[in-house]
Enzyme design. Structure first.
Site, short mmCIF file in Angstrom:
data_model
loop_
_atom_site.label_atom_id
_atom_site.label_comp_id
_atom_site.label_asym_id
_atom_site.label_seq_id
_atom_site.Cartn_x
_atom_site.Cartn_y
_atom_site.Cartn_z
N ASP A 78 6.87 3.86 11.80
CA ASP A 78 6.59 2.36 11.93
C ASP A 78 7.22 1.78 13.19
OD1 ASP A 78 6.23 -0.36 10.87
OD2 ASP A 78 8.40 -0.45 10.94
N MET A 136 14.97 16.45 -4.54
CA MET A 136 14.14 15.15 -4.42
C MET A 136 14.97 14.07 -3.42
SD MET A 136 11.74 15.95 -5.83
CE MET A 136 10.92 14.22 -5.66
N GLU A 137 16.33 13.99 -3.67
CA GLU A 137 16.84 13.13 -2.63
C GLU A 137 16.77 13.34 -1.18
OE1 GLU A 137 18.34 12.39 -6.69
OE2 GLU A 137 18.06 14.31 -5.48
N LEU A 158 11.24 10.42 -12.92
CA LEU A 158 11.97 11.41 -13.79
C LEU A 158 13.19 11.82 -13.37
CD1 LEU A 158 9.01 13.21 -15.56
CD2 LEU A 158 10.08 11.00 -16.36
N CYS A 159 13.50 11.35 -11.91
CA CYS A 159 14.86 11.73 -11.46
C CYS A 159 16.12 11.33 -12.04
CB CYS A 159 14.75 11.31 -9.93
SG CYS A 159 13.56 12.66 -8.91
N HIS A 160 17.17 11.96 -12.23
CA HIS A 160 18.19 11.57 -12.62
C HIS A 160 19.21 10.84 -11.64
CE1 HIS A 160 17.43 14.68 -15.45
NE2 HIS A 160 17.90 13.90 -16.48
#
EC number: 4.6.1.17
Length: 161
Positions: free
Chosen positions: A129, A114-115, A78-80
């Protein structure tokens, strides 16, 4: 269970949707997120000496974080999609950890928290990793947004000082 119409991503019927931001003003926005990779002191030394079996972890993790920020709308449904103007990923050495700080900036109609979280988390995953061959017990912790600016809700910071 009653639908929660007060949530921005939930309709009256309870279904999820992408929020309509077409009426929002375009402003400069920024967000900073952090993450920590906890490991042994000798592994921290190897990371900052660029002496790991898989190679130099920090440049790889920086590029991974930058690439991930640009892919956020592909990962979080739901992120733009946003025109990202700047992405930085930096590392801080601690005795038994590597601190990761990611800052994302845009000029747009919605924030970049969010980014920033995606950049910090992906950089942490990449460090993990790169060190897992020498520390199978490393941990990723403390993922959070620590600062945000721009937009209707204004500026705030968890940073001290």
């Amino acid at each position: 269970m009653e639908p929660r119409a007060t949530l921005s991503h939930v309709r009256e019927d309870g279904s999820a949707h992408m929020v309509d931001v077409t009426g929002k003003a375009e402003t400069s926005r920024a967000a900073t997120a952090t993450a920590t990779v906890r490991t042994r002191p000798e592994v921290v030394e190897m990371i900052f000496r660029a002496d790991l079996p898989k190679g130099d972890a920090l440049p790889v993790a920086r590029v991974a974080g930058i690439m991930a920020a640009k892919k956020t709308p592909e990962l979080v449904p739901l992120c733009h999609p946003l025109p990202l103007g700047a992405i930085t990923v930096d590392f801080t050495r601690h005795d038994s950890a590597v601190g990761i700080t990611a800052t994302v900036k845009t000029r747009g109609v919605t924030g970049v928290e969010m980014e920033a979280l995606t950049a910090a988390t992906t950089a942490a995953l990449t460090v993990y990793d790169m060190i897992k061959a020498v520390d199978k017990h490393a941990e990723i912790t403390d993922v959070k947004v620590v600062e945000k600016s721009g937009g209707k809700s204004g500026d705030w910071s968890l940073r001290e000082g």
